[in-house]
Enzyme design. Structure first.
Site, short mmCIF file in Angstrom:
data_model
loop_
_atom_site.label_atom_id
_atom_site.label_comp_id
_atom_site.label_asym_id
_atom_site.label_seq_id
_atom_site.Cartn_x
_atom_site.Cartn_y
_atom_site.Cartn_z
N THR A 210 13.15 -16.18 17.85
CA THR A 210 14.41 -17.16 18.20
C THR A 210 15.88 -16.14 19.57
O THR A 210 16.17 -16.66 20.05
CB THR A 210 14.88 -16.50 16.99
OG1 THR A 210 14.72 -17.46 16.21
CG2 THR A 210 17.04 -17.23 16.74
N HIS A 425 -9.32 9.29 -8.42
CA HIS A 425 -9.92 8.28 -7.43
C HIS A 425 -9.10 8.52 -6.65
O HIS A 425 -9.98 8.07 -5.57
CB HIS A 425 -8.62 7.14 -8.41
CG HIS A 425 -8.99 5.55 -7.72
ND1 HIS A 425 -9.68 4.70 -8.15
CD2 HIS A 425 -8.30 5.26 -7.18
CE1 HIS A 425 -9.63 3.41 -7.50
NE2 HIS A 425 -8.22 4.14 -6.64
N GLU A 426 -8.44 9.37 -5.22
CA GLU A 426 -7.95 9.41 -4.35
C GLU A 426 -8.49 10.13 -4.14
O GLU A 426 -9.44 9.84 -2.82
CB GLU A 426 -5.78 9.39 -4.28
CG GLU A 426 -5.50 8.85 -5.48
CD GLU A 426 -5.18 7.09 -3.94
OE1 GLU A 426 -5.86 6.98 -3.32
OE2 GLU A 426 -5.38 6.05 -4.56
#
Length: 647
Positions: A210, A425-426
């Site tokens: 636009t 986990h990380e």
């Protein structure tokens, strides 16, 4: 004077006359007296002070006047009124009693007209203000449903030029000849050339379609008609087609000009009815648009620009040469484009002198122009919240993370067991990604909850990539399995936190097998041909062009790739088990580690001091948020920017 103004003045005058007629006698009360016997008795007793005999045109008469008796409240003589027959000789009776009187003729026409017109005017005025006013606000009047709702930006109001647009340089070059044609049509007409009638801007949301259309009108200095595709379709059949004709009629009166239709897929979808039937109103509107685009000539100076992010659902008749002759792709900005966009949006933002916008641009792959505008605004708000004098690098980084993943959720408290599990986990993701083949440099590892995720591991892309190699994709599979592998090694259990990782890994492996032909077992072949039913705009069916035996082989190959990646992640973490415990422990203590610190821990087994690092390694080369893995709570929510497909 316009009719609307006259109606208001007439209504005001009628109300004044009505109020004057009602209250012209003031607070005085008039007693109605019967003619016989009260009126005659009052004459005999001399209670009447003066009187008037009013003669009406119809022949009837009445007597009004004052009594000798006064009102205790007002102190004035009481008034009376009595209706008499035309045959009664009231004058003789008043003369005999010596009562002063006069005969007053009355013209009732004016009062009759006003008394009959005032209620009508009041009712019509009420209807006008309650009904017509609402209709004008909702649909521009009861008789203007078929009028175009296109908004006109005149030459003076439209001040957007190509200097306000960045990141779409190739699209600017393609529309440049349209600007030159609108400025000097004779230059093209004398050579017999024909400018394209319509230009279709295609690209993802927020890329500036636009804004580019407004810049074309601003550069050419011509009127700009802007309308949305949904403004054509109404609840009344035939209204959309009428609005299309009216819009082109207005454009011819203001030629040369530009008509911009945003989200044209709302009205320009394929006329194939498909499942569930068609849409007569939308199809009539589309037919009217096709006829009008065939009917006008570019010699009139009317250019149609449309924008959509779903070109696949548009009708073929709309895309043929002679209607939309040219399709221009407005893609997501590159690194240089993002930097230019940031410079435009930060013109009114006070920045620190050491803030490098290129570093921010490197850290925002996949961001559109709208995303970058939101990032700059959020950074300004964050700086204002902490009462800073200028926007700093930390504000930009925090705003980038907030826009992409959400705000930090410090209120989400994790117990020691969950925090320890999230840290492992990380840490598993970080180690595997750092050691995987052809992996991107790490940017940051954190266990701070943000959005729906309990933690995240981010990588630093060195450049914008448009293709990916097989070795790199296999490394990504191994990295996605690092979190689940670390949970199994450190906690002897697995949790639901790896659901997002497994979903991404499964989809990536299936795309490698079925779409990219990267399986040694099945060979360079694509499996599955997607077909879309256009009226829904989404995939509802898939032609399976392979046998059930092949489908089983595909499932087996996907499963083999995932198991191999998981086994490789387990092997990497077992080899560096001491580093896994160290990084997890530091994450629990500090909550966040940057990429340089993770590399130091993997190489030296400890964090180096500033003197040991040296000036070149004191800070990361560029902050960049490319999320590779997240540990999300159950049910996990996939972030919108998760790289489910590296293509």
């Amino acid at each position: 004077m316009p009719f609307r103004g006259m109606a208001v003045w007439f209504l005001f005058l009628a109300i004044l006359l009505f109020v004057f007629q009602m209250f012209s006698n003031g607070p005085e009360r008039i007693s109605k007296i019967p003619y016989n016997p009260d009126f005659l008795q009052m004459l005999e007793e001399g209670k009447i002070r003066k009187a008037e005999i009013v003669m009406e045109v119809t022949g009837s008469r009445f007597v009004r006047g004052e009594l000798v008796e006064t009102d205790a409240k007002t102190g004035q003589h009481k008034k009376f009124r009595v209706f008499i027959a035309s045959t009664e000789d009231v004058q003789r009776l008043l003369t005999e009693k010596g009562i002063a009187f006069e005969v007053v003729p009355q013209n009732p026409y004016l009062w009759q007209i006003l008394s009959g017109a005032i209620p009508f005017i009041l009712v019509m005025g009420l209807l006008y203000f309650l009904f017509m006013r609402q209709m004008r606000m909702a649909g521009k009047g009861a008789m203007s449903f078929g009028k175009s709702r296109a908004k006109l930006l005149s030459r003076g109001k439209n001040r957007i030029t190509f200097s306000d647009v960045a990141g779409v340089e190739e699209a600017e070059e393609e529309v440049q000849e349209i600007v030159e044609f609108l400025k000097d049509p004779k230059r093209y007409q004398k050579l017999g050339g024909r400018i394209p009638k319509g230009v279709l801007l295609v690209g993802p949301p927020g890329t500036g379609k636009t804004l580019l259309a407004k810049a074309i009108a601003g550069e050419a200095n011509v009127p700009f008609f802007s309308i949305s595709g949904s403004d054509f379709v109404e609840m009344f059949v035939g209204v959309g087609a009428s609005r299309v004709r009216d819009m082109f009629e207005q454009a011819r009166k203001n030629a040369p000009c530009i008509i911009f239709i945003d989200e044209i897929d709302a009205v320009g979808r394929s006329r194939f009815s498909g499942i569930g039937g068609g849409h007569d109103e939308r199809e009539q509107t589309l037919n009217a648009l096709l006829v009008e685009m065939d009917g006008f000539d570019t010699q009139e100076g009317i250019i149609i620009i449309a924008a959509t992010n779903r070109p696949d659902v548009l009708d073929n008749a709309l895309l043929r040469p002679g209607r939309f002759d040219r399709q221009i792709a407005v893609d997501l900005p590159s690194l240089e484009g993002r930097e230019a966009i940031l410079k435009i949006h930060t013109k009114r933002i006070k920045l620190t002198k050491d803030l490098d916008l290129r570093r921010i641009a490197r850290g925002t792959p996949g961001f559109s122009g709208a995303d970058l505008s939101n990032l700059v605004n959020e950074a300004a708000l964050l700086a204002a919240r902490r009462s800073a004098e200028a926007v700093e690098l930390q504000d930009m980084e925090e705003a980038r993370d907030k826009v992409r993943w959400g705000r930090e959720r410090r209120s989400r408290l994790l117990d020691d067991q969950e925090k320890n599990l999230t840290a492992y986990h990380e840490a598993g993701h970080a180690i595997v990604l750092a050691l995987a083949e052809e992996g991107e440099p790490l940017h940051k590892v954190t266990i701070i909850p943000r959005g729906q995720a309990l933690g995240a591991t981010m990588q630093l892309p060195e450049k914008d990539r448009y293709t990916q190699g097989r070795r790199k994709l296999l490394g990504m599979l191994v990295g996605l399995m690092g979190g689940r592998a670390a949970e199994e090694l450190a906690c002897s259990d697995i949790t639901t936190g790896a659901q997002n990782d497994l979903k991404q890994a499964t989809r990536l492996a299936r795309m490698m097998v079925c779409e990219w032909g990267m399986s040694a077992e099945l060979g360079p072949q694509a499996f599955g041909d997607r077909e879309e039913v256009l009226f829904l705009g989404r995939e509802v069916s898939r032609n399976q062009d392979y046998s059930e035996a092949t489908a089983q082989r595909i499932d087996q190959e996907v499963n083999r790739m995932l198991r191999d990646a998981y086994a490789q992640a387990i092997h990497i973490l077992q080899t560096h088990r001491d580093k896994l415990d160290l990084i997890a422990r530091l994450l629990i203590e500090r909550e966040t580690l940057d990429g340089v610190e993770v590399e130091e821990l993997l190489e030296h087994g400890r964090l180096l001091s500033k003197s040991e690092r040296g000036d070149s390694d004191a800070t990361p080369t560029a902050p960049a948020p490319l999320p590779v893995a997240q540990r999300a709570p159950e049910p996990p929510v996939i972030p919108p920017d998760a790289r489910t497909s590296p293509a």
